[in-house]
Design a protein around this motif. Structure first.
Motif, PDB file in Angstrom:
ATOM      1  N   PHE A  34     -29.403  12.554  61.329  1.00  0.00           N
ATOM      2  CA  PHE A  34     -29.410  12.774  60.065  1.00  0.00           C
ATOM      3  C   PHE A  34     -30.889  13.585  59.704  1.00  0.00           C
ATOM      4  O   PHE A  34     -31.359  12.514  59.031  1.00  0.00           O
ATOM      5  N   PRO A  35     -31.265  14.844  58.777  1.00  0.00           N
ATOM      6  CA  PRO A  35     -32.323  14.550  58.402  1.00  0.00           C
ATOM      7  C   PRO A  35     -32.133  14.069  57.138  1.00  0.00           C
ATOM      8  O   PRO A  35     -31.691  14.512  56.209  1.00  0.00           O
ATOM      9  N   THR A  36     -33.259  13.343  56.622  1.00  0.00           N
ATOM     10  CA  THR A  36     -33.327  13.167  55.389  1.00  0.00           C
ATOM     11  C   THR A  36     -34.444  13.683  54.560  1.00  0.00           C
ATOM     12  O   THR A  36     -35.815  13.635  55.732  1.00  0.00           O
ATOM     13  N   ASP A  37     -34.418  12.806  53.117  1.00  0.00           N
ATOM     14  CA  ASP A  37     -36.334  13.305  52.775  1.00  0.00           C
ATOM     15  C   ASP A  37     -37.546  12.098  53.017  1.00  0.00           C
ATOM     16  O   ASP A  37     -38.229  12.160  52.970  1.00  0.00           O
ATOM     17  N   ASP A  38     -36.018  11.067  53.388  1.00  0.00           N
ATOM     18  CA  ASP A  38     -37.290  10.025  53.804  1.00  0.00           C
ATOM     19  C   ASP A  38     -37.595  10.257  55.632  1.00  0.00           C
ATOM     20  O   ASP A  38     -38.621   9.378  56.325  1.00  0.00           O
ATOM     21  N   GLY A  39     -36.998  10.065  56.292  1.00  0.00           N
ATOM     22  CA  GLY A  39     -36.650  10.474  58.212  1.00  0.00           C
ATOM     23  C   GLY A  39     -35.945  10.798  57.947  1.00  0.00           C
ATOM     24  O   GLY A  39     -34.133  11.316  57.902  1.00  0.00           O
ATOM     25  N   VAL A  40     -36.111  10.706  59.813  1.00  0.00           N
ATOM     26  CA  VAL A  40     -34.430  10.731  60.792  1.00  0.00           C
ATOM     27  C   VAL A  40     -33.275  10.518  60.616  1.00  0.00           C
ATOM     28  O   VAL A  40     -33.963   8.663  61.240  1.00  0.00           O
ATOM     29  N   VAL A  41     -32.378  10.145  60.521  1.00  0.00           N
ATOM     30  CA  VAL A  41     -31.470   8.605  60.314  1.00  0.00           C
ATOM     31  C   VAL A  41     -31.094   8.667  61.497  1.00  0.00           C
ATOM     32  O   VAL A  41     -29.834   9.825  61.902  1.00  0.00           O
TER      33      VAL A  41
END
Length: 365
Positions: A34-41
């Motif tokens: 899951f791409p997020t603003d903090d990085g890829v989960v």
């Protein structure tokens, strides 16, 4: 599936000439990011396993290890984002009865849900619609896959409610979810999941928030229904005790990956990974006197955005320094065969693991 390379029980390549039967469900190198603003989960990062009809696989691990994301990936139920595009980046292969699901048309997968595969969700109060009666929702699930009138579908709904132990099913079929107790809602959820006789049933934490008596009843119910319908079953839980007698095989997840998998008896009595030792040490036992406090797994599960290098468990592992070359912090261990159908991902030698388990861990459990 003959055009694709076969994989072993946990995704290890099978040498040429090795024959393994086609499993009803086969997951190959599944990744769900899951791409997020903090990085890829990296919720699931390369998971492989097989499951045959009539067998039960228990997937265990702490919260955040990737268990539920795995089940949603199999079912094709990950959250759909803006403009109909999925937020999840999914790769790998999921074969169900000879059909590959990840590359299939979403409408085709939708037709399979409920008929060939179904899921019991962790929180039935959230999964069941509060505005419709229990019977209405079971009827709808049945009529989606069967060309029958409402009267016939209602009769089927009453039969299923009776089958899962709901008292006075002809009356309670018109009740709303909030009028059921937690245990009865879970039974109704099971009735809805099984109304079309699916060949794969995924139960995600089916006994969470239920008292121990109701837990035992729900697990007995799943076992009985599996014997009746011959379904393949996946039980997802953080509690090894839940799958102790129910599962044929156990898959232990940590940091989005499988760290150990094998027959339930082997995983319980001859575990080959320090994380599995920790889970067993934190599980209450009633078959022996408990003279000491339960032993928790020290530390916290890793961030799936920033998974530790090397073995993901190394910051919490009491035996991370046993391999003297520091390999636990630099190289990720691969699943290796440690016995018949038993695999573990640990840098320690099998001799070292056996010694530690026999001399240090098992006597304390």
């Amino acid at each position: 599936m003959t055009e694709l390379t076969k994989t072993g029980a946990v995704g290890e390549p099978v040498s040429a000439g090795t024959e393994i039967p086609d499993a009803f469900l086969e997951v190959r190198d599944l990744k769900v990011h899951f791409p997020t603003d903090d990085g890829v989960v990296k919720s699931v990062d390369g998971l492989s396993f097989q499951l045959e009809k009539g067998k039960t696989l228990g997937i265990v691990g702490e919260s955040g290890s990737g268990k539920s994301v795995t089940s949603l990936g199999i079912m094709g139920l990950h959250t759909v984002g803006q403009y109909g595009r999925s937020k999840a980046r999914i790769s790998g292969e999921v074969w169900l009865n000879g059909k590959e699901l990840l590359s299939a048309d979403p409408d085709e997968v939708r037709k399979l849900r409920g008929r060939e595969m179904a899921m019991i969700f962790q929180d039935p109060l959230s999964a069941l619609h509060p505005y419709y009666t229990i019977g209405h929702q079971i009827v709808e699930a049945y009529r989606v896959h069967h060309n029958v009138d409402k009267k016939t579908a209602r009769k089927r709904a009453i039969e299923m409610l009776d089958r899962v132990g709901i008292p006075e099913p002809a009356k309670r079929v018109d009740s709303y979810p909030h009028e059921f107790s937690g245990g009865m809602r879970q039974r109704a959820m099971i009735a809805m999941s099984l109304v079309n006789n699916p060949e794969l049933l995924i139960a995600d934490e089916p006994t969470t928030a239920l008292d121990v008596t109701v837990q035992a009843q729900i697990l007995d119910l799943i076992r009985d229904l599996q014997a009746e319908f011959g379904s393949a079953v996946i039980i997802i839980t953080h509690d090894l005790g839940v799958v102790a007698e129910l599962a044929d095989d156990i898959l232990v997840m940590y940091g989005g990956r499988c760290v150990e998998r094998g027959p339930a008896e082997k995983v319980f009595y001859e575990p080959q990974h320090p994380y599995t030792w920790g889970l067993l040490g934190s599980m209450p036992r009633i078959d022996r006197d408990q003279t000491e406090r339960l032993i928790p797994v020290k530390g916290s599960p890793p961030s799936l955005i920033n998974i530790p290098s090397g073995c993901a468990f190394n910051p919490r592992c009491p035996y991370a320094d046993v391999p003297k070359d520091g390999i636990t912090r630099t190289e990720r261990p691969e699943l290796r065969e440690v016995g018949a159908r038993h695999h573990s991902a640990c840098h320690m030698s099998q001799e070292e693991r056996t010694r530690i388990w026999t001399e240090e861990i098992a006597p304390k459990l």
